[in-house]
Design a protein around this motif. Sequence first.
Motif, PDB file in Angstrom:
ATOM      1  N   UNK A 443       0.862  -1.180   0.000  1.00  0.00           N
ATOM      2  CA  UNK A 443       0.000   0.000   0.000  1.00  0.00           C
ATOM      3  C   UNK A 443       0.899   1.231   0.000  1.00  0.00           C
ATOM      4  N   UNK A 444       0.797   2.048  -1.037  1.00  0.00           N
ATOM      5  CA  UNK A 444       1.729   3.164  -1.199  1.00  0.00           C
ATOM      6  C   UNK A 444       1.139   4.509  -0.787  1.00  0.00           C
ATOM      7  N   UNK A 445      -0.108   4.535  -0.438  1.00  0.00           N
ATOM      8  CA  UNK A 445      -0.748   5.789  -0.032  1.00  0.00           C
ATOM      9  C   UNK A 445      -0.405   6.107   1.420  1.00  0.00           C
ATOM     10  N   UNK A 446      -0.045   7.359   1.669  1.00  0.00           N
ATOM     11  CA  UNK A 446       0.276   7.808   3.020  1.00  0.00           C
ATOM     12  C   UNK A 446      -0.421   9.139   3.293  1.00  0.00           C
ATOM     13  N   UNK A 447      -0.916   9.309   4.521  1.00  0.00           N
ATOM     14  CA  UNK A 447      -1.562  10.552   4.944  1.00  0.00           C
ATOM     15  C   UNK A 447      -0.922  11.014   6.243  1.00  0.00           C
ATOM     16  N   UNK A 448      -0.410  12.251   6.248  1.00  0.00           N
ATOM     17  CA  UNK A 448       0.223  12.834   7.436  1.00  0.00           C
ATOM     18  C   UNK A 448      -0.627  14.005   7.911  1.00  0.00           C
ATOM     19  N   UNK A 449      -0.966  14.001   9.172  1.00  0.00           N
ATOM     20  CA  UNK A 449      -1.690  15.113   9.789  1.00  0.00           C
ATOM     21  C   UNK A 449      -0.714  15.873  10.669  1.00  0.00           C
ATOM     22  N   UNK A 450      -0.326  17.052  10.222  1.00  0.00           N
ATOM     23  CA  UNK A 450       0.763  17.804  10.844  1.00  0.00           C
ATOM     24  C   UNK A 450       0.238  19.030  11.583  1.00  0.00           C
ATOM     25  N   UNK A 451       0.940  19.390  12.647  1.00  0.00           N
ATOM     26  CA  UNK A 451       0.549  20.537  13.465  1.00  0.00           C
ATOM     27  C   UNK A 451       1.771  21.399  13.742  1.00  0.00           C
ATOM     28  N   UNK A 452       1.663  22.696  13.456  1.00  0.00           N
ATOM     29  CA  UNK A 452       2.724  23.667  13.734  1.00  0.00           C
ATOM     30  C   UNK A 452       2.239  24.677  14.758  1.00  0.00           C
ATOM     31  N   UNK A 453       3.198  25.153  15.565  1.00  0.00           N
ATOM     32  CA  UNK A 453       2.892  26.165  16.576  1.00  0.00           C
ATOM     33  C   UNK A 453       4.075  27.108  16.692  1.00  0.00           C
ATOM     34  N   UNK A 454       3.791  28.407  16.786  1.00  0.00           N
ATOM     35  CA  UNK A 454       4.841  29.409  16.951  1.00  0.00           C
ATOM     36  C   UNK A 454       4.434  30.413  18.018  1.00  0.00           C
ATOM     37  N   UNK A 455       5.369  30.743  18.897  1.00  0.00           N
ATOM     38  CA  UNK A 455       5.163  31.786  19.901  1.00  0.00           C
ATOM     39  C   UNK A 455       6.398  32.676  19.928  1.00  0.00           C
ATOM     40  N   UNK A 456       6.192  33.986  19.775  1.00  0.00           N
ATOM     41  CA  UNK A 456       7.270  34.970  19.770  1.00  0.00           C
ATOM     42  C   UNK A 456       6.945  36.080  20.750  1.00  0.00           C
ATOM     43  N   UNK A 457       7.962  36.600  21.402  1.00  0.00           N
ATOM     44  CA  UNK A 457       7.786  37.759  22.275  1.00  0.00           C
ATOM     45  C   UNK A 457       8.957  38.701  22.075  1.00  0.00           C
ATOM     46  N   UNK A 458       8.660  40.001  22.026  1.00  0.00           N
ATOM     47  CA  UNK A 458       9.706  41.013  21.886  1.00  0.00           C
ATOM     48  C   UNK A 458       9.588  42.018  23.025  1.00  0.00           C
ATOM     49  N   UNK A 459      10.744  42.326  23.614  1.00  0.00           N
ATOM     50  CA  UNK A 459      10.822  43.325  24.681  1.00  0.00           C
ATOM     51  C   UNK A 459      11.741  44.445  24.214  1.00  0.00           C
ATOM     52  N   UNK A 460      11.229  45.669  24.208  1.00  0.00           N
ATOM     53  CA  UNK A 460      11.990  46.836  23.767  1.00  0.00           C
ATOM     54  C   UNK A 460      12.033  47.848  24.900  1.00  0.00           C
ATOM     55  N   UNK A 461      13.030  47.744  25.777  1.00  0.00           N
ATOM     56  CA  UNK A 461      13.079  48.668  26.913  1.00  0.00           C
ATOM     57  C   UNK A 461      13.332  50.106  26.504  1.00  0.00           C
ATOM     58  N   UNK A 462      13.980  50.303  25.344  1.00  0.00           N
ATOM     59  CA  UNK A 462      14.229  51.636  24.820  1.00  0.00           C
ATOM     60  C   UNK A 462      14.480  51.522  23.326  1.00  0.00           C
ATOM     61  N   UNK A 463      14.560  52.654  22.654  1.00  0.00           N
ATOM     62  CA  UNK A 463      14.673  52.641  21.210  1.00  0.00           C
ATOM     63  C   UNK A 463      15.964  52.001  20.717  1.00  0.00           C
ATOM     64  N   UNK A 464      16.994  51.962  21.551  1.00  0.00           N
ATOM     65  CA  UNK A 464      18.303  51.511  21.091  1.00  0.00           C
ATOM     66  C   UNK A 464      18.563  50.028  21.309  1.00  0.00           C
ATOM     67  N   UNK A 465      17.638  49.318  21.873  1.00  0.00           N
ATOM     68  CA  UNK A 465      17.859  47.888  22.067  1.00  0.00           C
ATOM     69  C   UNK A 465      16.531  47.153  22.170  1.00  0.00           C
ATOM     70  N   UNK A 466      16.559  45.912  21.722  1.00  0.00           N
ATOM     71  CA  UNK A 466      15.378  45.058  21.824  1.00  0.00           C
ATOM     72  C   UNK A 466      15.830  43.610  21.955  1.00  0.00           C
ATOM     73  N   UNK A 467      14.951  42.799  22.539  1.00  0.00           N
ATOM     74  CA  UNK A 467      15.260  41.395  22.784  1.00  0.00           C
ATOM     75  C   UNK A 467      14.050  40.555  22.387  1.00  0.00           C
ATOM     76  N   UNK A 468      14.327  39.388  21.812  1.00  0.00           N
ATOM     77  CA  UNK A 468      13.252  38.515  21.361  1.00  0.00           C
ATOM     78  C   UNK A 468      13.496  37.087  21.825  1.00  0.00           C
TER      79      UNK A 468
END
Length: 737
Positions: A443-468
């Motif tokens: 049997x050559x038929x295949x079915x994949x049920x895939x799940x992706x998840x992304x979480x991002x956060x950015x902190x910008x304490x001032x205009x000259x620096x940022x962190x992610x």
Amino acid sequence: MNTSFSLNRPFRLTALATLLTSLPFAVASQEVTVLSEVTVTASKISPLGATETPHAHLASQRAATSDSARLLQDIPGLSLYGAGGVSSLPAIHGLADDRLRIQVDGMDLVAACPNHMNSALSYIDPTRVGSITVFAGITPVSVGGDSLGGTIAVNSAPPEFAQSADQVTAKGLLGTFYRSNGGASGLNAGATLVGQNLSLTYSGASAKASNYSAGADFKAAGPGTTGGPWLAANEVASSHYTTENHDLGIALRRDKHMLQLNIGTQNLPFEGFPNQRMDMTGNQSTQLNLRYTGQFDWGKLIARAYGQNTEHFMNMGPDRFSYGLLGMPMNTSAKTRGVLLQAETALSERDIVKAGLESQTYTLYDWWPQAGGVMGPRTFWNVDYGTRDRLGAFAEWEAQWNPQWLSLIGLRSETVKSDAGPVQGYNAQAIWATDAASFNAQNRQRTDNNLDFTALARYTPEDRRSFELGLARKTHSPNLYQRYPWSTQPMATLMNNFVGDGNGYVGNLNLKPEVAHTLSASGDWHAADTTQWGFKATGYVTWVQDFIDAQRCAIGQCGGAANLSATSGFVNLQYVNQSARLYGLDLSGHLLLGSSADWGRFKGTGVLSYVNGSNQTTGDNLHNIMPINTTLALQQSLGAWTHTAEVQLVAAKTRVSQVRNEVPTAGYSLFNLRSSYETKQLRLDLGIENLFNRFYAMPLGGAYLGQGASMTSLGIPWGVVVPGLGRSIHVALSLRF
């Protein structure tokens, strides 16, 4: 297997040059504008690892290459697998090719070749590239899907429109280049006719090159070398190419709505592949790309439908035929169809929501006609009626919690179905029939049920620096050439190889989807005036469950004690799910060193990338991992002139894949010089690549197979890595009118 839509071949560039000279350029000075009414910039977060290549950098790189993938080479964390002269394969953080989502003007193009010769970026000429955005590692689900390492979005220039109803504007472009190494030359042309609500465009480009020469002291020697025929004068065999691309576009706008249609064609008569046992003896492709963008009171709507038909041919090129070898034709026909519907709306001053549906269908036929009366009388079917269909849905929520904190959370669900028809060998002998019968019974038929998840956060304490900080789960299903190649006969396995290591590969019907979990952190420090100085650092780690690696083939005709135990030479492998870990660091920065009215501005730039990849199941190293490398440049600009001196430093590659008998490479340094002169109507580029003609083996260049017998080890000494380009002087000129 015939294509369902086609175009008559567009007129050649010489005819276009004649047309351009007859256009009414007296009106070309009237102003045109890039469409802005439907461009929505509601999204506030620049995703972790996203890099957009500056236009000026693209312009300077085009003169030195006909390979659009090489426009990416200075992006932190990105490296390139060697292939043909216009078909390099990008890798992000050690994950390459199908493990990346690569889009050309929004189209997800799929390689239709057992060696992945017709890669996605080979369908757009560098002169047509208007912008490149790379999402490395942590990729929003709206631009990801069926990929692990990230997304590369390459786009042509957006349409232009006149500012008023009584304006009709014509523009033209002519360009040419020459590169001394390999005698590479080419011509590109473009024409634009615009009104207030209508834009018509044409672009075309052709390029050709002979075999290039490696640096000084190129010797056909290495571990396992036993001699064999080699070309003289440092010539790298099977590296020449000829290619031609055309695109016609029409764009219509009304108020805040735009409809675009592009029709593209490629005619590629020949492209040599020094790290494969075959060359591309023809590739004809047609692409249709229809997209709509609209702005409504509630938000933005994007719709897209595209299709590609490809006819692909492989055989042994003249450098391989020159030793009296028989040809072995290999043909591929493929169709790709895709649609996208995406909506974006602002729920409040804080919240933006994006959601969409995507679908792609892909059909592949891969057959090898009987060869020279030796292999036959039947046609060998490598993949017959292979299908790989994707259906996905995604949703993203972006929130600006306060001036310092931003977040982005996304979820994507995707179903991937693949199948293939029964196969046959060249004849009814057991060397073909046994494997074919076993494959056909399953049997050559295949079915994949895939799940992706992304979480991002950015902190910008001032205009000259940022962190992610970012966390992602990404999934990629096996491609057709990982699941369905069925023959264990060594000649057939050697033809199924898209990593360029010279080994043979057998498919595996039972492969599971790869699931990657990535954690990434980034910091960005810069001056209030960002042109003064800036520094970015990104660290990441990725764990991949069911990573598709390879094990020594122990089934059918490719097994045996010698194949299982060899520590040198080419071997036969089978794809298998294992576990992997990759981690690394990307650094980049720039500094304004000084400026004066007499000497102009001096700027220093630098990029450093490091990645480490290991197979957690076997303890082996992952294949084709770029060693630590850095690029440092000093740039001086004064008036219309810009001059750059650049050094590339690459460490030795000592961590190699034992299961593949991967060959180590030595460290090296390359010096490059570039100058450009640009006005509104003219751009001139001059440069010297590899100034000191340094010989070096490309760490990701693959095994050198460019000449001699391609179906056996005769004439192909194991242990020689494809050498890099020797000294090359280039000049390019483009005129706008």
